[in-house]
Write a protein that holds these residues in place. Structure first.
Motif, short mmCIF file in Angstrom:
data_model
loop_
_atom_site.label_atom_id
_atom_site.label_comp_id
_atom_site.label_asym_id
_atom_site.label_seq_id
_atom_site.Cartn_x
_atom_site.Cartn_y
_atom_site.Cartn_z
N LEU A 167 -8.47 43.71 53.75
CA LEU A 167 -7.74 44.60 54.66
C LEU A 167 -6.40 45.02 54.07
CD1 LEU A 167 -7.88 43.31 58.35
CD2 LEU A 167 -8.53 45.54 57.51
N VAL A 168 -5.65 44.05 53.55
CA VAL A 168 -4.32 44.34 53.02
C VAL A 168 -4.42 45.24 51.80
CG1 VAL A 168 -2.26 43.34 51.96
CG2 VAL A 168 -3.28 42.25 53.95
N MET A 169 -5.42 44.96 50.95
CA MET A 169 -5.62 45.80 49.77
C MET A 169 -5.88 47.24 50.20
SD MET A 169 -8.49 45.41 46.79
CE MET A 169 -9.70 46.60 47.34
N GLY A 170 -6.80 47.42 51.14
CA GLY A 170 -7.12 48.75 51.62
C GLY A 170 -5.92 49.42 52.27
N PHE A 171 -5.15 48.63 53.02
CA PHE A 171 -3.98 49.18 53.69
C PHE A 171 -2.96 49.69 52.69
CE2 PHE A 171 0.36 48.47 55.18
CZ PHE A 171 0.38 49.36 56.23
N LEU A 172 -2.72 48.91 51.63
CA LEU A 172 -1.70 49.29 50.64
C LEU A 172 -2.11 50.55 49.88
CD1 LEU A 172 -0.44 45.90 49.29
CD2 LEU A 172 0.97 47.78 50.11
N ARG A 173 -3.43 50.74 49.73
CA ARG A 173 -3.90 51.97 49.08
C ARG A 173 -3.38 53.21 49.79
NH1 ARG A 173 -8.67 50.55 46.17
NH2 ARG A 173 -7.71 49.29 44.54
N SER A 174 -3.22 53.08 51.12
CA SER A 174 -2.79 54.24 51.89
C SER A 174 -1.27 54.37 51.96
CB SER A 174 -3.39 54.17 53.31
OG SER A 174 -2.82 53.08 54.00
N VAL A 175 -0.56 53.39 51.38
CA VAL A 175 0.91 53.46 51.38
C VAL A 175 1.35 54.07 50.04
CG1 VAL A 175 3.05 52.13 51.41
CG2 VAL A 175 1.14 51.45 52.87
N PRO A 176 2.13 55.16 50.08
CA PRO A 176 2.52 55.80 48.81
C PRO A 176 3.27 54.83 47.90
CG PRO A 176 3.38 57.01 50.72
CD PRO A 176 2.69 55.81 51.25
N TRP A 177 3.03 54.97 46.66
CA TRP A 177 3.61 54.10 45.64
C TRP A 177 5.06 54.48 45.36
CZ3 TRP A 177 4.33 50.10 42.84
CH2 TRP A 177 4.72 50.13 41.50
N GLU A 178 5.48 55.70 45.76
CA GLU A 178 6.79 56.25 45.34
C GLU A 178 7.97 55.38 45.73
OE1 GLU A 178 4.41 58.49 46.52
OE2 GLU A 178 4.05 59.13 44.45
N ILE A 179 7.90 54.77 46.93
CA ILE A 179 9.07 54.00 47.39
C ILE A 179 9.33 52.83 46.45
CG2 ILE A 179 10.02 52.62 49.29
CD1 ILE A 179 8.19 54.29 51.16
N GLU A 180 8.26 52.12 46.09
CA GLU A 180 8.42 51.00 45.17
C GLU A 180 8.84 51.48 43.78
OE1 GLU A 180 4.66 50.07 47.13
OE2 GLU A 180 4.78 48.17 46.06
N GLU A 181 8.27 52.62 43.36
CA GLU A 181 8.59 53.18 42.06
C GLU A 181 10.08 53.53 41.99
OE1 GLU A 181 6.71 56.91 41.24
OE2 GLU A 181 6.20 56.30 39.20
N GLN A 182 10.58 54.14 43.07
CA GLN A 182 11.98 54.54 43.11
C GLN A 182 12.88 53.30 43.00
OE1 GLN A 182 13.17 57.68 43.00
NE2 GLN A 182 15.14 56.63 42.72
#
Lengths: 278, 298
Positions: free
Chosen positions: A157-172
């Protein structure tokens, strides 16, 4: 005309799904002399209250049975299993979604598949293991074993959920000078909160519903959980107290039903995997 | 400097964060799984820690046992029967609940109830509904003039199986319906509109356009339904306890009776191993679906 058919069909499904709950409700509040009239007496309609409703069965359930104890036991197990599941499954889901690269998906699916291995296949070896660990007839056995059911599904579930969260915030955050670890510790938790909430709810419902392991490991009445105690131990001698039994079933179902209604779509995303897109 | 380096090593962090989950799954699912198979070839009992290799002794014993044969047959009948019912009802229910109508939220809440309630509590409620003296079903049938004798729902082997199938279908239906609904929602609207423009009516659209597109989703619903039904202990244990006279056992209840209550771990494990064919079929089908979805996504 088409509307009529639609409403009729919807009503039909509601009756099929809901009538056991209506029956719980009626049984819970009926007086015994209204309740125990043989079904062969066609003149006495069992679907309605022929006598005024009563709280006797509810009073008996909370005052003279172990039910309050079972509620407490269930809550203890829920809290412990939620803590273990969140601590183990959330980092794993993050790892598979963000750190594992190409093999994350495969690995996640491998872990998810263990969710399909049922308690009824594992209870025999577990009964041996639990006895070896000295956990027989203790809530500790349930706290140890229940995460085997919650961790696989929740990691997925968590893996699938994170897929839908944009990576940009962590990248920034990394561009701003955070280390990868600092991103995980300080930035990611805020992003995962809805995912964690789903994990908590899934774990709560699963612990409330589990029956097989509880039946296998717990033998004394004061150690039972709700789902075990109500059908197994709420019988006095040979007499079923149907009013109190249905009251227990009803009061346990209501919170679960509400929670399910709110979280159903998130659970379904977990079950349908890639088969549903969009 | 090295600390900073470790804090930026994605592979190290990835392994560390995954390790507890993996350890839990391997130690408490993987190992017991192989132990279950190992025990089925042993003469282990619950009383002592010693056990010896028994070869196919347990399998020989159960395969020649009419109670086991009956339980295996019941497991297949209940699983196939309830899931056939679920496919038809869930497809129909999804057609109803995709439409908008007054009171839909409430209707959906009611429809979902059977999935939310714990299996054991649902089973005890149904035990009361099927009660030999007070069955409300019997009363209703009698009051409607449809029943002249009496139905001993849980006392007659054939009727008890029907009751078990009804309860299993009842509790899986909400889950299947919601999955099919999710599938319907993901069908591209253009395809449906194109079918309407081309003059396809409701039934034609349903059978020639939507159902083929829904097949993967319906399959997922059925696969989970099969796992939930074939491996379920609670419904039969509470509804009939395997009775009357051991005629309604399914594999899980018989495994429990022999392995846990009877303390014959070897035989209990051997009976439970017969659940594997159900699970392997499901796992293979799921993997195929997942691969198809992967290919489709590209």
């Amino acid at each position: 005309m088409k509307r009529v058919a639609l409403y009729a069909a919807a009503l039909g499904f509601m009756v099929f799904a809901g009538f056991p709950f209506y029956w719980m409700l009626v049984t819970t509040f009926k007086q015994n002399r209204d309740l125990y009239v043989g079904a062969s007496d066609v003149s006495h309609i069992p679907w309605i209250f022929n006598d005024p409703p009563t709280l006797d069965h509810v009073r008996l359930l909370f005052g003279e049975t172990e039910f309050p104890r079972w509620v407490l036991n269930t809550l203890i197990v829920v809290v412990a299993v939620v803590v273990i599941t969140v601590a183990v499954a959330v980092p794993a889901g993050y790892s598979l979604a963000r750190l594992a690269g190409r093999w994350g998906e495969r690995m996640g699916m491998g872990i998810f598949f263990t969710y399909l291995i049922p308690p009824t296949l594992l209870f025999v070896p577990f009964s041996r293991l639990v006895a070896l660990l000295g956990l027989h007839n203790s809530l500790g056995a349930l706290i140890l074993i229940y995460p085997t059911m919650t961790i696989p599904f929740c990691t997925w579930l968590v893996m699938g959920f994170l897929r839908s969260v944009p990576w940009e915030i962590e990248e920034q955050a990394m561009i701003d000078g955070y280390s990868r670890l600092a991103v995980i510790l300080r930035v990611a938790p805020r992003l995962i909160v809805p995912g964690i909430l789903t994990v908590v709810v899934f774990t709560f419902t699963l612990v409330m519903q589990e029956f097989v392991y509880a039946l296998t490991f717990i033998s004394s009445v004061e150690k039972m959980t709700i789902s075990l105690g109500v059908p197994i131990a709420l019988v006095r001698g040979d007499v079923y107290h149907w009013g109190s039994l249905m009251a227990a079933a009803l009061f346990t179902s209501i919170p679960l039903a509400i929670v399910y209604n709110l979280f159903i779509d998130r659970f379904i995303q977990g079950f349908t995997m890639g088969a549903v897109k969009g | 400097m090295t600390r900073r380096a470790v804090a930026d090593r994605e592979d190290v962090l990835g392994v560390l964060m995954l390790a507890p989950s993996l350890a839990y799954v391997i130690l408490l699912v993987g190992v017991p799984f192989f132990l279950a198979i190992l025990l089925s070839f042993s003469n282990a009992t619950a009383g002592s820690l010693r056990f010896e290799w028994a070869g196919f002794g347990n399998y020989g014993a159960i395969l020649g046992d009419p109670i086991f044969q009956r339980a295996l047959r019941n497991s297949v009948v209940v699983t196939v029967g309830s899931q056939a019912l679920v496919v038809v009802l869930a497809t129909a229910a999804a057609q109803v609940f995709r439409a908008t109508f007054r009171g839909k939220r409430f209707a959906r809440f009611i429809l979902l109830l059977p999935w939310a309630v714990p299996v054991s509590l649902a089973a005890i409620a149904w035990t009361w509904i099927f009660d030999s003296t007070f069955s409300v079903i019997n009363w209703t049938l009698k009051a409607a003039g449809l029943l002249h004798g009496w139905l001993y729902w849980l006392g007659d082997p054939a009727l008890a199986l029907v009751a078990i199938i009804i309860v299993q279908a009842w509790r899986i239906l909400p889950f299947a319906t919601v999955i099919v609904l999710a599938g319907l929602a993901s069908i591209p609207q253009e395809i449906v509109e194109a079918a309407i423009v081309d003059g396809a009516g409701f039934w034609r659209r349903l059978f020639q356009v939507e159902l083929p597109l829904l097949l993967p989703v319906v399959t997922v619903a059925v696969l989970f339904g099969v796992v939930y039904t074939a491996t379920d202990l609670g419904v039969v244990y509470i509804l009939t306890g395997g009775g009357p006279a051991n005629t309604t056992h399914v594999l899980p209840t018989l495994a429990f009776q022999r392995g846990i209550l009877g303390a014959d771990l070897g035989q209990g494990a051997a009976i439970a191993v017969f659940l594997l064919p159900f699970l392997i079929v499901v796992a293979v089908a799921m993997l195929r679906l997942a691969r198809r979805a992967e290919v489709g996504a590209r």
